[in-house]
Design a protein around this motif. Structure first.
Motif, PDB file in Angstrom:
ATOM      1  N   PRO B 175       0.839  -1.210   0.000  1.00 18.97           N
ATOM      2  CA  PRO B 175       0.000   0.000   0.000  1.00 18.97           C
ATOM      3  C   PRO B 175       0.870   1.255   0.000  1.00 18.97           C
ATOM      4  N   GLU B 176       0.344   2.302  -0.594  1.00 17.99           N
ATOM      5  CA  GLU B 176       1.095   3.552  -0.716  1.00 17.99           C
ATOM      6  C   GLU B 176       0.381   4.642   0.072  1.00 17.99           C
ATOM      7  N   PRO B 177       1.073   5.741   0.356  1.00 20.74           N
ATOM      8  CA  PRO B 177       0.421   6.848   1.066  1.00 20.74           C
ATOM      9  C   PRO B 177      -0.654   7.461   0.184  1.00 20.74           C
ATOM     10  N   ASN B 180       0.052   9.944  -2.825  1.00 18.36           N
ATOM     11  CA  ASN B 180       0.568   9.578  -4.149  1.00 18.36           C
ATOM     12  C   ASN B 180      -0.539   9.266  -5.145  1.00 18.36           C
ATOM     13  N   ARG B 181      -1.721   8.921  -4.615  1.00 12.41           N
ATOM     14  CA  ARG B 181      -2.763   8.361  -5.497  1.00 12.41           C
ATOM     15  C   ARG B 181      -3.379   9.383  -6.424  1.00 12.41           C
TER      16      ARG B 181
END
Lengths: 182, 182
Positions: B175-177, B180-181
């Motif tokens: 999973p990314e912060p 960033n999405r």
């Protein structure tokens, strides 16, 4: 290209090629002096098309947008030319040294486009990529791999597939939260 | 395997193979009934070795550790067997339908190992992967791509390269912060 992809360069005769394109064996030599030149011309045309098509994309300035453009472009261009991509990889070994050098030069020019995007993103603090050249090779291999499994008419459309790959590429190169590390 | 990799299955004769391994052309038939069987046996042995070697890795329970083990293993195993990897990809088209099915089944069994790791990681909330099968294909293509450029004795050792690729794989699936999405 279809014959080379299906049977392999070494196994295909000029006579077979003439038959496939519907000319007399002798007449084929009006178009190409020999099989090596034909292979080279096909591979060079493929690389020239690739570079011209990428240029025509007029990639956006912003590295993240440019990278998305590149990922989607690469998948689209290559899935449309499965035979050419297969032959370009597989028949490198059958090129004469001089011809190999030309094709490798064009391939490097294409790779440089992606590397340049990555380096600009790093310079702007948008990407976290320690080895841009290696990430270039990794991203291209991953995207080209779509050719080994994608078939039109499956559950996912090509734009769906592009989005899934772009998501992986983006995450692989953008900074991550400290909590995920090591 | 070396002859098939260098010249292609279709271009290599049983006589050439006999010469390469140092037996009379007739004596080769004591070892294999025909060239198709020889190709199949070589490709099957490669896949069997791959599956056995992965089993011997006894991958850790934790999906993140298992994924790291897989990434490093895949790179190491394949760079050590460049000819076999090249032939296994390139000569699929020259397998009889029955032989193709066997090799494809073994390949799927190997892909299933990675897909299983990804699905376990998703179930535990460690991975963010919407399409585990596609991510499996993407990761394998990326890792196998090391074979196209890595040479022993370069600036980076193989363990260095493994670490760089593992880092990209890990980031692509974790999973990314939220920032960033999109």
């Amino acid at each position: 290209m279809r014959l080379f992809a299906r049977e392999g360069y070494a196994a295909v005769s000029m006579r077979q090629i003439a038959g496939e394109v519907g000319v007399q064996a002798g007449a084929l030599y009006n178009y190409t002096p020999d099989k090596q030149t034909l292979l080279f011309d096909l591979m060079k045309a493929h690389m020239d098309d690739l570079l011209t098509a990428w240029e025509a994309e007029a990639a956006p300035e912003h590295p993240l947008e440019a990278l998305e453009r590149f990922a989607r472009f690469h998948i689209r261009f290559n899935t449309e030319r499965a035979d050419a991509v297969f032959v370009s990889y597989m028949e490198l070994r059958n090129l004469s040294p001089k011809n190999f050098e030309v094709i490798e030069g064009l391939r490097r020019r294409y790779e440089d486009q992606l590397e340049h995007i990555l380096r600009r993103g790093v310079a702007l603090g948008l990407f976290d990529v320690a080895e841009p050249k290696i990430t270039t090779m990794a991203v291209i291999a991953m995207l080209t791999g779509v050719n080994t499994w994608f078939r039109d008419g499956g559950r996912l459309s090509l734009p769906d597939v592009e989005t899934i790959y772009w998501d992986m590429v983006r995450r692989a190169v953008t900074p991550e939260p400290a909590a995920n590390r090591g």
